[in-house]
Design a protein around this motif. Sequence first.
Motif, PDB file in Angstrom:
ATOM      1  N   LYS A  74       0.857  -1.190   0.000  1.00  0.00           N
ATOM      2  CA  LYS A  74       0.000   0.000   0.000  1.00  0.00           C
ATOM      3  C   LYS A  74       0.889   1.235   0.000  1.00  0.00           C
ATOM      4  O   LYS A  74       1.681   1.439   0.913  1.00  0.00           O
ATOM      5  CB  LYS A  74      -0.887  -0.017   1.247  1.00  0.00           C
ATOM      6  CG  LYS A  74      -1.737   1.221   1.368  1.00  0.00           C
ATOM      7  CD  LYS A  74      -2.624   1.153   2.599  1.00  0.00           C
ATOM      8  CE  LYS A  74      -2.845   2.580   3.127  1.00  0.00           C
ATOM      9  NZ  LYS A  74      -3.606   2.667   4.325  1.00  0.00           N
ATOM     10  N   ALA A 111      -0.356   4.550  -0.726  1.00  0.00           N
ATOM     11  CA  ALA A 111      -1.092   5.695  -0.188  1.00  0.00           C
ATOM     12  C   ALA A 111      -2.497   5.227   0.139  1.00  0.00           C
ATOM     13  O   ALA A 111      -2.850   4.086  -0.143  1.00  0.00           O
ATOM     14  CB  ALA A 111      -1.118   6.833  -1.188  1.00  0.00           C
ATOM     15  N   ASP A 112      -3.273   6.134   0.703  1.00  0.00           N
ATOM     16  CA  ASP A 112      -4.639   5.781   1.107  1.00  0.00           C
ATOM     17  C   ASP A 112      -5.448   5.067   0.040  1.00  0.00           C
ATOM     18  O   ASP A 112      -6.217   4.166   0.328  1.00  0.00           O
ATOM     19  CB  ASP A 112      -5.399   7.080   1.455  1.00  0.00           C
ATOM     20  CG  ASP A 112      -5.619   7.165   2.943  1.00  0.00           C
ATOM     21  OD1 ASP A 112      -6.249   8.132   3.369  1.00  0.00           O
ATOM     22  OD2 ASP A 112      -5.154   6.263   3.667  1.00  0.00           O
ATOM     23  N   LYS A 113      -5.326   5.542  -1.204  1.00  0.00           N
ATOM     24  CA  LYS A 113      -6.137   4.951  -2.284  1.00  0.00           C
ATOM     25  C   LYS A 113      -5.258   4.459  -3.407  1.00  0.00           C
ATOM     26  O   LYS A 113      -5.610   4.572  -4.576  1.00  0.00           O
ATOM     27  CB  LYS A 113      -7.090   6.024  -2.851  1.00  0.00           C
ATOM     28  CG  LYS A 113      -7.988   6.663  -1.844  1.00  0.00           C
ATOM     29  CD  LYS A 113      -9.202   5.832  -1.586  1.00  0.00           C
ATOM     30  CE  LYS A 113     -10.034   6.418  -0.465  1.00  0.00           C
ATOM     31  NZ  LYS A 113     -11.188   5.683  -0.119  1.00  0.00           N
ATOM     32  N   HIS A 137       6.680   9.496  -0.392  1.00  0.00           N
ATOM     33  CA  HIS A 137       5.289   9.818  -0.046  1.00  0.00           C
ATOM     34  C   HIS A 137       5.223  10.589   1.254  1.00  0.00           C
ATOM     35  O   HIS A 137       4.438  11.515   1.412  1.00  0.00           O
ATOM     36  CB  HIS A 137       4.447   8.534   0.040  1.00  0.00           C
ATOM     37  CG  HIS A 137       2.993   8.807   0.236  1.00  0.00           C
ATOM     38  ND1 HIS A 137       2.188   8.041   1.045  1.00  0.00           N
ATOM     39  CD2 HIS A 137       2.188   9.775  -0.251  1.00  0.00           C
ATOM     40  CE1 HIS A 137       0.956   8.524   1.029  1.00  0.00           C
ATOM     41  NE2 HIS A 137       0.927   9.579   0.246  1.00  0.00           N
ATOM     42  N   GLN A 151       3.584  14.239   1.913  1.00  0.00           N
ATOM     43  CA  GLN A 151       2.578  14.529   2.935  1.00  0.00           C
ATOM     44  C   GLN A 151       2.981  15.699   3.817  1.00  0.00           C
ATOM     45  O   GLN A 151       2.149  16.524   4.190  1.00  0.00           O
ATOM     46  CB  GLN A 151       2.339  13.296   3.812  1.00  0.00           C
ATOM     47  CG  GLN A 151       1.498  12.242   3.137  1.00  0.00           C
ATOM     48  CD  GLN A 151       1.316  11.038   4.006  1.00  0.00           C
ATOM     49  OE1 GLN A 151       0.515  11.040   4.925  1.00  0.00           O
ATOM     50  NE2 GLN A 151       2.063   9.999   3.739  1.00  0.00           N
ATOM     51  N   LYS A 190      -1.470  16.354   2.624  1.00  0.00           N
ATOM     52  CA  LYS A 190      -2.481  15.392   2.186  1.00  0.00           C
ATOM     53  C   LYS A 190      -1.787  14.193   1.564  1.00  0.00           C
ATOM     54  O   LYS A 190      -0.588  14.221   1.295  1.00  0.00           O
ATOM     55  CB  LYS A 190      -3.444  16.025   1.188  1.00  0.00           C
ATOM     56  CG  LYS A 190      -2.792  16.482  -0.099  1.00  0.00           C
ATOM     57  CD  LYS A 190      -3.817  16.890  -1.152  1.00  0.00           C
ATOM     58  CE  LYS A 190      -3.095  17.141  -2.462  1.00  0.00           C
ATOM     59  NZ  LYS A 190      -3.895  17.224  -3.631  1.00  0.00           N
ATOM     60  N   GLN A 191      -2.566  13.159   1.322  1.00  0.00           N
ATOM     61  CA  GLN A 191      -2.027  11.947   0.695  1.00  0.00           C
ATOM     62  C   GLN A 191      -1.846  12.175  -0.806  1.00  0.00           C
ATOM     63  O   GLN A 191      -2.524  12.993  -1.419  1.00  0.00           O
ATOM     64  CB  GLN A 191      -3.020  10.800   0.877  1.00  0.00           C
ATOM     65  CG  GLN A 191      -3.276  10.416   2.316  1.00  0.00           C
ATOM     66  CD  GLN A 191      -2.451   9.237   2.743  1.00  0.00           C
ATOM     67  OE1 GLN A 191      -2.132   8.388   1.925  1.00  0.00           O
ATOM     68  NE2 GLN A 191      -2.084   9.170   4.010  1.00  0.00           N
ATOM     69  N   SER A 208      -2.398  11.335  -4.647  1.00  0.00           N
ATOM     70  CA  SER A 208      -3.450  10.675  -5.417  1.00  0.00           C
ATOM     71  C   SER A 208      -2.813   9.567  -6.240  1.00  0.00           C
ATOM     72  O   SER A 208      -1.591   9.556  -6.440  1.00  0.00           O
ATOM     73  CB  SER A 208      -4.118  11.680  -6.353  1.00  0.00           C
ATOM     74  OG  SER A 208      -3.181  12.100  -7.323  1.00  0.00           O
ATOM     75  N   CYS A 209      -3.653   8.653  -6.740  1.00  0.00           N
ATOM     76  CA  CYS A 209      -3.125   7.531  -7.535  1.00  0.00           C
ATOM     77  C   CYS A 209      -2.409   8.004  -8.798  1.00  0.00           C
ATOM     78  O   CYS A 209      -1.304   7.532  -9.077  1.00  0.00           O
ATOM     79  CB  CYS A 209      -4.262   6.551  -7.842  1.00  0.00           C
ATOM     80  SG  CYS A 209      -3.677   4.913  -8.274  1.00  0.00           S
ATOM     81  N   VAL A 254      -9.729  -1.913  -3.364  1.00  0.00           N
ATOM     82  CA  VAL A 254      -9.779  -0.508  -2.959  1.00  0.00           C
ATOM     83  C   VAL A 254     -11.107   0.063  -3.412  1.00  0.00           C
ATOM     84  O   VAL A 254     -11.433   0.001  -4.594  1.00  0.00           O
ATOM     85  CB  VAL A 254      -8.648   0.313  -3.620  1.00  0.00           C
ATOM     86  CG1 VAL A 254      -8.641   1.727  -3.077  1.00  0.00           C
ATOM     87  CG2 VAL A 254      -7.310  -0.352  -3.396  1.00  0.00           C
ATOM     88  N   GLY A 273     -12.688   2.073   1.727  1.00  0.00           N
ATOM     89  CA  GLY A 273     -11.311   1.864   2.188  1.00  0.00           C
ATOM     90  C   GLY A 273     -10.637   0.734   1.454  1.00  0.00           C
ATOM     91  O   GLY A 273     -10.929   0.472   0.287  1.00  0.00           O
TER      92      GLY A 273
END
Lengths: 274, 223
Positions: free
Chosen positions: B51, B53-55, B78, B82, B87-88, B90-91, B208, B212
């Motif tokens: 993983k 990042a978040d998404k 990453h 941040q 912020k995270q 993006s893909c 994903v 979440g």
Amino acid sequence: MFRNQYDTDVTTWSPAGRLFQVEYAMEAVKQGSAAIGLRSKTHIVLGCVNKANSELSSHQKKIFKVDDHIGVAIAGLTADGRVLSRYMRNECINYSFTYESPLPVGRLVVQLADKAQVCTQRSWKRPYGVGLLVAGLDESGAHLYYNCPSGNYFEYQAFAIGSRSQAAKTYLERRFESFTDASRDDLVKDALMAIRETLQGETLKSSVCTIAVVGVGEPFHILDQATVQQMIDAFEIVGEQEGPAAAAGQEASAEPEAEQGGAAAGEGVAPMDI
Amino acid sequence: MVKQQANWSPYDNNGGSCVAIAGADYCVIAADTRMSTGYNILTREYSKICKLADKCVMASSGFQADVKALQKQLAARHLIYQHQHNKQMSCPAMAQLLSNTLYYKRFFPYYSFNVLGGLDNEGKGCVFTYDAVGSYEKVGYSSQGSGSTLITPFLDNQLKSPSPLLLPVQDAVTPLVEAEAIDLVKTVFASASERDIYTGDKIEIVVVNATGIRREYMELRKD
């Protein structure tokens, strides 16, 4: 502090064995708006007063997250503080990358202190004009350090820096023995009380201060305004009703520790510092 | 005097296959968990999925030492992002970063065949597929690794996406729902592990979506 012939550059000693430029740098810290830190066995709370240049502008950021387990609050030249925060973040990332584990706080503050020392011994540099309260958690527990422009660092149970910090320090000195075993919420309340001391009568609102917490099982984060305002409301009520402290304590938040906070708030209206 | 050839290679291939499928509001990323060298199995329980990042999730097959180094690099970058942006990533941003990171080592490449999957800024599934030196493309689905030649034609046939060879280029995000896509992934790996000796043991499936990231496993042939 007065001008004399030994204070032009940092590489000149005075006959009394002082480096005036370094001492002047420490004056810069005292001019910045207040920052405080306090710790228990498992948590550390950092707080700072938000000072905006004018009503039109936003306030400067004085608390920085360095890593999940380390954060820093600064007072003095915020630009210097920003640069040092970036350095600290890099060091943490590089250490994590190499050793797959978090950088122990004690090592970070030594690196910071050594970096500050370099600027006290080069004719083409000037000392950093910022004091840093470094809060961090590592295997040996919770730590709070103060790094000054001279390159010295000290570990504290609680400390305050910046303008009108003496008032906060007086409050902290009175209360610090209870910090080691205090709960996380009590620690935050004490931080808010300490900040209130530096405001000298100005109302304590969440827009005027910033609070950040790091602790066991709780990565470093800055509390949002709503949460801070709630906590201010919880003890501010208790603070106004100095007589029936017990009744006020029950009236406040559901936490039983509020009564203890209520009793302290009665004596908490400390003589203001100049 | 014949020119001396190197009798030592800095690379090894640890085998395995990876797949990623993008849907309207989800993304499925899957990889087997077998790690091999030559004709031997090193372990049956190695995760090729990371993983970032978040998404945003990456699956990589190839030389796992290089894969691990690449994952660490991206994780560190990453963190810096941040700190700077609050912020995270993006893909699509991570996709570009991965491409740049791979090309940075153009003349001593990461022996890593990657698929990146996640949700884009609008919450739609996206998959990016790479070669070892960073050439990448946004696609609706992709597979990499030792079983990719067996898996890709099957996906082309079963995903009901517009053909990736059509012009003008059409969005190849599959119209299938999440459960159907996961089922397809399981079927695809079951078939690949029949014929590819490097694919087998277990599949790790990461999904994903808006709620979440979740993970599930399925057993495969151990031979």
